[in-house]
Write a protein that holds these residues in place. Sequence first.
Motif, PDB file in Angstrom:
ATOM      1  N   THR A  33      -4.375  -8.404   2.401  1.00  0.00           N
ATOM      2  CA  THR A  33      -5.339  -7.754   1.512  1.00  0.00           C
ATOM      3  C   THR A  33      -6.526  -8.685   1.331  1.00  0.00           C
ATOM      4  O   THR A  33      -6.443  -9.890   1.615  1.00  0.00           O
ATOM      5  CB  THR A  33      -4.733  -7.446   0.134  1.00  0.00           C
ATOM      6  OG1 THR A  33      -4.404  -8.679  -0.522  1.00  0.00           O
ATOM      7  CG2 THR A  33      -3.484  -6.586   0.246  1.00  0.00           C
TER       8      THR A  33
ATOM      9  N   PHE B  77     -10.957  -8.955  -0.310  1.00  0.00           N
ATOM     10  CA  PHE B  77     -12.189  -8.389  -0.844  1.00  0.00           C
ATOM     11  C   PHE B  77     -13.336  -8.820   0.062  1.00  0.00           C
ATOM     12  O   PHE B  77     -13.425  -9.980   0.459  1.00  0.00           O
ATOM     13  CB  PHE B  77     -12.429  -8.864  -2.274  1.00  0.00           C
ATOM     14  CG  PHE B  77     -11.476  -8.269  -3.276  1.00  0.00           C
ATOM     15  CD1 PHE B  77     -11.783  -7.099  -3.950  1.00  0.00           C
ATOM     16  CD2 PHE B  77     -10.255  -8.892  -3.533  1.00  0.00           C
ATOM     17  CE1 PHE B  77     -10.911  -6.541  -4.866  1.00  0.00           C
ATOM     18  CE2 PHE B  77      -9.366  -8.343  -4.450  1.00  0.00           C
ATOM     19  CZ  PHE B  77      -9.697  -7.167  -5.119  1.00  0.00           C
TER      20      PHE B  77
ATOM     21  N   THR C 104     -18.615  -5.449  -3.914  1.00  0.00           N
ATOM     22  CA  THR C 104     -17.513  -6.058  -3.181  1.00  0.00           C
ATOM     23  C   THR C 104     -16.411  -5.010  -3.060  1.00  0.00           C
ATOM     24  O   THR C 104     -16.034  -4.387  -4.064  1.00  0.00           O
ATOM     25  CB  THR C 104     -16.973  -7.296  -3.909  1.00  0.00           C
ATOM     26  OG1 THR C 104     -18.021  -8.270  -4.021  1.00  0.00           O
ATOM     27  CG2 THR C 104     -15.789  -7.903  -3.161  1.00  0.00           C
TER      28      THR C 104
ATOM     29  N   TYR D  98     -12.513  -3.696  -1.938  1.00  0.00           N
ATOM     30  CA  TYR D  98     -11.125  -4.069  -1.690  1.00  0.00           C
ATOM     31  C   TYR D  98     -10.653  -3.433  -0.389  1.00  0.00           C
ATOM     32  O   TYR D  98     -10.946  -2.277  -0.096  1.00  0.00           O
ATOM     33  CB  TYR D  98     -10.240  -3.581  -2.834  1.00  0.00           C
ATOM     34  CG  TYR D  98      -8.759  -3.639  -2.523  1.00  0.00           C
ATOM     35  CD1 TYR D  98      -8.057  -4.835  -2.608  1.00  0.00           C
ATOM     36  CD2 TYR D  98      -8.067  -2.487  -2.125  1.00  0.00           C
ATOM     37  CE1 TYR D  98      -6.692  -4.900  -2.302  1.00  0.00           C
ATOM     38  CE2 TYR D  98      -6.706  -2.538  -1.822  1.00  0.00           C
ATOM     39  CZ  TYR D  98      -6.032  -3.738  -1.911  1.00  0.00           C
ATOM     40  OH  TYR D  98      -4.693  -3.782  -1.593  1.00  0.00           O
ATOM     41  N   TRP D  99      -9.891  -4.192   0.402  1.00  0.00           N
ATOM     42  CA  TRP D  99      -9.299  -3.654   1.626  1.00  0.00           C
ATOM     43  C   TRP D  99      -7.865  -4.170   1.773  1.00  0.00           C
ATOM     44  O   TRP D  99      -7.489  -5.176   1.170  1.00  0.00           O
ATOM     45  CB  TRP D  99     -10.109  -4.031   2.869  1.00  0.00           C
ATOM     46  CG  TRP D  99     -10.259  -5.515   3.092  1.00  0.00           C
ATOM     47  CD1 TRP D  99     -11.279  -6.316   2.664  1.00  0.00           C
ATOM     48  CD2 TRP D  99      -9.325  -6.372   3.772  1.00  0.00           C
ATOM     49  NE1 TRP D  99     -11.048  -7.623   3.037  1.00  0.00           N
ATOM     50  CE2 TRP D  99      -9.865  -7.681   3.721  1.00  0.00           C
ATOM     51  CE3 TRP D  99      -8.121  -6.164   4.420  1.00  0.00           C
ATOM     52  CZ2 TRP D  99      -9.224  -8.781   4.290  1.00  0.00           C
ATOM     53  CZ3 TRP D  99      -7.464  -7.254   4.988  1.00  0.00           C
ATOM     54  CH2 TRP D  99      -8.027  -8.537   4.924  1.00  0.00           C
ATOM     55  N   GLU D 100      -7.080  -3.449   2.574  1.00  0.00           N
ATOM     56  CA  GLU D 100      -5.720  -3.874   2.852  1.00  0.00           C
ATOM     57  C   GLU D 100      -5.309  -3.400   4.236  1.00  0.00           C
ATOM     58  O   GLU D 100      -5.869  -2.437   4.775  1.00  0.00           O
ATOM     59  CB  GLU D 100      -4.747  -3.309   1.813  1.00  0.00           C
ATOM     60  CG  GLU D 100      -4.664  -1.792   1.830  1.00  0.00           C
ATOM     61  CD  GLU D 100      -3.609  -1.255   0.869  1.00  0.00           C
ATOM     62  OE1 GLU D 100      -3.694  -1.555  -0.333  1.00  0.00           O
ATOM     63  OE2 GLU D 100      -2.711  -0.519   1.341  1.00  0.00           O
TER      64      GLU D 100
ATOM     65  N   PHE E 129      -9.241   1.112   2.336  1.00  0.00           N
ATOM     66  CA  PHE E 129     -10.187   0.373   1.498  1.00  0.00           C
ATOM     67  C   PHE E 129     -10.723   1.296   0.414  1.00  0.00           C
ATOM     68  O   PHE E 129     -10.749   2.516   0.570  1.00  0.00           O
ATOM     69  CB  PHE E 129     -11.338  -0.224   2.326  1.00  0.00           C
ATOM     70  CG  PHE E 129     -12.380   0.778   2.768  1.00  0.00           C
ATOM     71  CD1 PHE E 129     -13.558   0.937   2.061  1.00  0.00           C
ATOM     72  CD2 PHE E 129     -12.179   1.556   3.904  1.00  0.00           C
ATOM     73  CE1 PHE E 129     -14.516   1.864   2.469  1.00  0.00           C
ATOM     74  CE2 PHE E 129     -13.123   2.476   4.316  1.00  0.00           C
ATOM     75  CZ  PHE E 129     -14.311   2.629   3.594  1.00  0.00           C
ATOM     76  N   ASP E 130     -11.119   0.688  -0.691  1.00  0.00           N
ATOM     77  CA  ASP E 130     -11.735   1.425  -1.788  1.00  0.00           C
ATOM     78  C   ASP E 130     -13.250   1.391  -1.627  1.00  0.00           C
ATOM     79  O   ASP E 130     -13.846   0.315  -1.494  1.00  0.00           O
ATOM     80  CB  ASP E 130     -11.347   0.810  -3.140  1.00  0.00           C
ATOM     81  CG  ASP E 130      -9.879   1.013  -3.470  1.00  0.00           C
ATOM     82  OD1 ASP E 130      -9.319   2.039  -3.049  1.00  0.00           O
ATOM     83  OD2 ASP E 130      -9.301   0.148  -4.157  1.00  0.00           O
TER      84      ASP E 130
ATOM     85  N   LYS F 119     -10.109  -0.662  -6.698  1.00  0.00           N
ATOM     86  CA  LYS F 119     -10.174  -2.088  -7.009  1.00  0.00           C
ATOM     87  C   LYS F 119     -11.515  -2.717  -6.634  1.00  0.00           C
ATOM     88  O   LYS F 119     -11.714  -3.919  -6.858  1.00  0.00           O
ATOM     89  CB  LYS F 119      -9.045  -2.829  -6.274  1.00  0.00           C
ATOM     90  CG  LYS F 119      -7.651  -2.390  -6.693  1.00  0.00           C
ATOM     91  CD  LYS F 119      -6.587  -3.109  -5.876  1.00  0.00           C
ATOM     92  CE  LYS F 119      -5.185  -2.620  -6.224  1.00  0.00           C
ATOM     93  NZ  LYS F 119      -4.148  -3.283  -5.396  1.00  0.00           N
ATOM     94  N   SER F 120     -12.410  -1.927  -6.049  1.00  0.00           N
ATOM     95  CA  SER F 120     -13.720  -2.466  -5.673  1.00  0.00           C
ATOM     96  C   SER F 120     -14.573  -2.700  -6.920  1.00  0.00           C
ATOM     97  O   SER F 120     -14.406  -2.027  -7.941  1.00  0.00           O
ATOM     98  CB  SER F 120     -14.433  -1.515  -4.706  1.00  0.00           C
ATOM     99  OG  SER F 120     -13.731  -1.444  -3.482  1.00  0.00           O
TER     100      SER F 120
END
Length: 401
Positions: free
Chosen positions: A87, A89, A97, A99-101, A140-141, A147-148
């Motif tokens: 995961t 950012f 920014t 969030y990705w996973e 990703f968001d 979570k971004s």
Amino acid sequence: MRLGFKFASKSNTFFTHSSLPPAFPSSLPYFPSLSKNFTFSGKKKLSLWVQRVGFKTETQLSDKMESGNPTEQLIRNLYPPIEPYSTGFLKVSDVHTIYWEQSGNPDGHPVVFLHGGPGGGTSPSNRRFFDPEFYRIILFDQRGAGKSTPHACLENNTTWDLIDDIEKLREHLKIPEWQVFGGSWGSTLALAYSESHPDKVTGLVLRGIFLLRKKEIDWFYEGGAAAIYPDAWEPFRDLIPEKERESFVTAYHRRLNSEDLEIQYAAARAWTKWEMMTAHLLPNDENIKRGDDDYFSLAFARIENHYFVNKGFFPSDSFLLDNVDKIRHINTTIVQGRYDVCCPMMSAWDLHKAFPEADFKVRSKLSVEYDAAAYNHIRFILFSLHLHAITQPWRLIYDFL
């Protein structure tokens, strides 16, 4: 209902599994016990061994899907819950920014999931669409969602910014090209991204088509869908004084951007509940409760309304349809729920007419949020794109008879 499929080249020559070229796998990852010397043809029905969904044959699966209450059994047969193996950012601008996973197979075929809304964010259940042994699954968001950060921020938040973010993420993860999956607003963004970067897309799965045209916005937010859900519509309507009801999208825009945070929250709750109450063919109390979550609702409503007020930031109402020529070569599947109220079938039909090369599947049980049978239907479609990912000249043609 029976599932049959065949392989066809451009010359309509049929192949057996054992006669495929070296680039084709010796075993199919989705159906691991499928015999190597089984002959695929359009005339012979294939008895599929579908261990991944817990049934011995496609007949058993079909019977279960057609039974009165398939949900409990089938929902257990989605791919199991998995956790990300990485995961992070990614700073994509001076403001945002994301969030990705990544989950699944680090060496698998990459697929990026584009969530809905806009503003909806991702959830762990989104990983379960994809075979974790075959796919490298990227979620990703989008800006301001999930979570971004910053949360619910509208600054520098446009479709074109999101397209740039997808490319930045692809490059950050060192992925040359990937498959794209999107539903509802995710289908909008998937089309826009693919039309902007067709050379980076190995395949498309589009679910619940939304083209962000005026007639779609008017249908859902200006009274059309109220004919089907009058009980859900009235609280949404009644927040707005009668003198402002010439445009509910505009009236909500004023409140969602008020300097008074409580006014924002009240508008966000009403906006979100209206969509959540209409997002399922059958009521889903858990989904409806998301409208009471001020944190989720604020991002969902503010960002969604921001995009709708600005017409998706597209230069014309028919922009996505007008640019379909750029993606005709991409293996694409369209899945649409006939009774989807949020994303009515007219949009999928218009896309189908503009893009007849894409496989087009209509489901009577699929609304904007998936029921269990629809999950499994989409999994069969993803199997077809397994094959597209491995070698391009062969196309999986599947049909429900």
